[in-house]
Design a protein around this motif. Structure first.
Motif, short mmCIF file in Angstrom:
data_model
loop_
_atom_site.label_atom_id
_atom_site.label_comp_id
_atom_site.label_asym_id
_atom_site.label_seq_id
_atom_site.Cartn_x
_atom_site.Cartn_y
_atom_site.Cartn_z
N ASP A 138 -11.79 26.46 -9.38
CA ASP A 138 -12.39 26.16 -8.08
C ASP A 138 -11.37 26.14 -6.96
O ASP A 138 -11.73 26.07 -5.78
CB ASP A 138 -13.14 24.82 -8.14
N GLY A 139 -10.10 26.22 -7.29
CA GLY A 139 -9.05 26.23 -6.28
C GLY A 139 -8.83 24.90 -5.60
O GLY A 139 -8.02 24.79 -4.67
N VAL A 140 -9.49 23.85 -6.07
CA VAL A 140 -9.39 22.53 -5.45
C VAL A 140 -8.73 21.51 -6.38
O VAL A 140 -7.95 20.67 -5.94
CB VAL A 140 -10.80 22.01 -5.04
N VAL A 169 0.84 -1.20 0.00
CA VAL A 169 0.00 0.00 0.00
C VAL A 169 0.87 1.24 0.00
O VAL A 169 1.82 1.36 0.79
CB VAL A 169 -0.94 0.03 1.22
N LEU A 170 0.55 2.16 -0.90
CA LEU A 170 1.17 3.49 -0.90
C LEU A 170 0.06 4.48 -0.58
O LEU A 170 -0.91 4.59 -1.33
CB LEU A 170 1.80 3.80 -2.25
N LEU A 171 0.21 5.19 0.53
CA LEU A 171 -0.80 6.14 0.98
C LEU A 171 -0.47 7.52 0.44
O LEU A 171 0.64 8.03 0.62
CB LEU A 171 -0.83 6.15 2.51
N LEU A 172 -1.43 8.12 -0.25
CA LEU A 172 -1.24 9.45 -0.83
C LEU A 172 -2.04 10.46 -0.02
O LEU A 172 -3.27 10.50 -0.06
CB LEU A 172 -1.72 9.46 -2.29
N GLY A 173 -1.32 11.28 0.74
CA GLY A 173 -1.96 12.23 1.64
C GLY A 173 -2.42 13.49 0.94
O GLY A 173 -1.96 13.83 -0.15
N ILE A 174 -3.33 14.19 1.58
CA ILE A 174 -3.86 15.44 1.05
C ILE A 174 -4.04 16.41 2.21
O ILE A 174 -4.03 16.01 3.38
CB ILE A 174 -5.19 15.19 0.28
N ASP A 175 -4.21 17.68 1.90
CA ASP A 175 -4.44 18.69 2.91
C ASP A 175 -5.73 19.43 2.57
O ASP A 175 -6.30 19.23 1.49
CB ASP A 175 -3.26 19.68 2.95
N ILE A 176 -6.21 20.24 3.47
CA ILE A 176 -7.44 21.00 3.25
C ILE A 176 -7.15 22.49 3.47
O ILE A 176 -6.14 22.85 4.09
CB ILE A 176 -8.57 20.52 4.20
N ILE A 194 3.66 1.43 6.16
CA ILE A 194 3.47 1.60 4.73
C ILE A 194 4.09 2.93 4.30
O ILE A 194 4.31 3.82 5.11
CB ILE A 194 1.98 1.56 4.33
N ASP A 195 4.35 3.04 3.01
CA ASP A 195 4.95 4.26 2.47
C ASP A 195 3.89 5.36 2.33
O ASP A 195 2.72 5.08 2.10
CB ASP A 195 5.60 3.98 1.12
N LEU A 196 4.35 6.59 2.46
CA LEU A 196 3.44 7.74 2.45
C LEU A 196 4.00 8.86 1.58
O LEU A 196 5.17 9.21 1.68
CB LEU A 196 3.23 8.26 3.88
N VAL A 197 3.14 9.41 0.73
CA VAL A 197 3.40 10.69 0.08
C VAL A 197 2.61 11.70 0.91
O VAL A 197 1.38 11.74 0.84
CB VAL A 197 2.92 10.70 -1.38
N PRO A 198 3.28 12.51 1.73
CA PRO A 198 2.57 13.36 2.69
C PRO A 198 1.53 14.29 2.09
O PRO A 198 0.45 14.48 2.66
CB PRO A 198 3.70 14.16 3.36
N PHE A 199 1.84 14.87 0.93
CA PHE A 199 0.91 15.82 0.32
C PHE A 199 0.97 15.64 -1.20
O PHE A 199 1.95 16.01 -1.84
CB PHE A 199 1.25 17.25 0.71
N LEU A 200 -0.08 15.08 -1.77
CA LEU A 200 -0.11 14.78 -3.20
C LEU A 200 0.10 16.03 -4.06
O LEU A 200 0.72 15.96 -5.12
CB LEU A 200 -1.46 14.13 -3.55
N LEU A 201 -0.41 17.17 -3.59
CA LEU A 201 -0.35 18.41 -4.38
C LEU A 201 0.77 19.33 -3.92
O LEU A 201 0.69 20.55 -4.07
CB LEU A 201 -1.69 19.14 -4.32
N THR A 219 -1.60 29.30 -8.49
CA THR A 219 -2.86 29.52 -9.20
C THR A 219 -2.79 29.11 -10.66
O THR A 219 -3.82 28.82 -11.28
CB THR A 219 -3.29 30.99 -9.11
N GLN A 220 -1.60 29.09 -11.22
CA GLN A 220 -1.43 28.69 -12.61
C GLN A 220 -1.62 27.18 -12.80
O GLN A 220 -1.84 26.71 -13.92
CB GLN A 220 -0.03 29.08 -13.11
N LEU A 221 -1.52 26.45 -11.70
CA LEU A 221 -1.62 24.99 -11.76
C LEU A 221 -2.93 24.47 -11.20
O LEU A 221 -3.15 23.25 -11.16
CB LEU A 221 -0.45 24.34 -11.01
N MET A 222 -3.80 25.39 -10.77
CA MET A 222 -5.08 24.98 -10.20
C MET A 222 -6.24 25.50 -11.04
O MET A 222 -6.18 26.58 -11.61
CB MET A 222 -5.21 25.49 -8.76
#
Length: 227
Positions: free
Chosen positions: A192-194, A140-147, A172-179, A186-189
């Protein structure tokens, strides 16, 4: 005087040639089949971030991953826009049975956070999926996200802490923040900013790849040894 080859010899030679051709064709087909069967299967369980929301499907980072791996691995994208950890946990057993993945990339939780759902509830659903994957002998590779910050620092800390706790508890391995390196640009979003734009997708893959590559190498080397 012209000496001809006896008819019986010609028949025997043709029969032998045909047998050699069939054996060679069978060997090539068997080798191709063995490669297809031995290559690792990756199952991506995600939400809109992995379902290419707002962009063309082929532009999404999961499709870019499949292109990078080419024929070395099978990539199954089971991501659904709007998916929560509850929905993912409900669907997961059937997907495990259907695809028998070697590696599961678990990218869920963002919609739980945006809805302000309890982090403990999210943790329970993710833990259920991790345990099921490990019981099925999948990495399992866990891909983290933030809000966003407007949810309050206490809730954000509890939310992001879930990923780190699960990674430690289940080894298990973790990518702390996918984004990482994307969310605040802003050029990459999208508007909706999400959701990230098409141009951000290669960067998402770059965030995932360093953690995924060792898992792939482990499976590919194991498959090569078994051939």
């Amino acid at each position: 005087m012209k000496i001809g080859i006896p008819v019986t010899w010609r028949k025997q030679w043709l029969a032998a040639s045909m047998c050699l051709f069939l054996l060679a064709t069978t060997a090539i087909f068997a080798a191709g089949t063995a490669h297809a069967e031995s290559r690792p299967t990756l199952l991506i369980m995600g939400d809109s971030l992995s379902a290419a929301y707002g962009i063309e499907q082929e532009q999404g980072w999961v499709n870019l991953l499949a292109q990078r791996l080419d024929d070395d691995a099978r990539v199954v994208n089971a991501s659904i826009s709007g998916e929560t950890t509850s929905g993912g946990a409900e669907r997961f057993p059937r997907l495990l049975e259907e695809y028998s993945p070697d590696i599961v990339l678990l990218e869920l939780g963002g919609n739980d956070g945006l809805r302000g759902l309890p982090p403990g509830q999210m943790r329970g659903h993710l833990a259920t999926m991790i345990e099921a994957a490990q019981q099925a002998e999948a990495n399992v590779l866990l891909l983290g996200i933030d809000i966003p910050p407007n949810y309050g620092q206490a809730y954000r800390d509890a939310f992001t802490g879930v990923y780190h706790e699960l990674a430690a508890d289940y080894d298990i391995d973790l990518v702390p923040f996918l984004l990482e390196g994307i969310a605040l640009d802003t050029q990459l979003m999208q508007g909706d900013g999400v959701h990230p734009t098409a141009s951000a997708q290669p960067r998402i893959l770059d965030n995932v790849w360093p953690a995924l590559e060792p898992l792939l190498e482990m499976h590919l080397s194991a498959d090569a040894t078994s051939l």
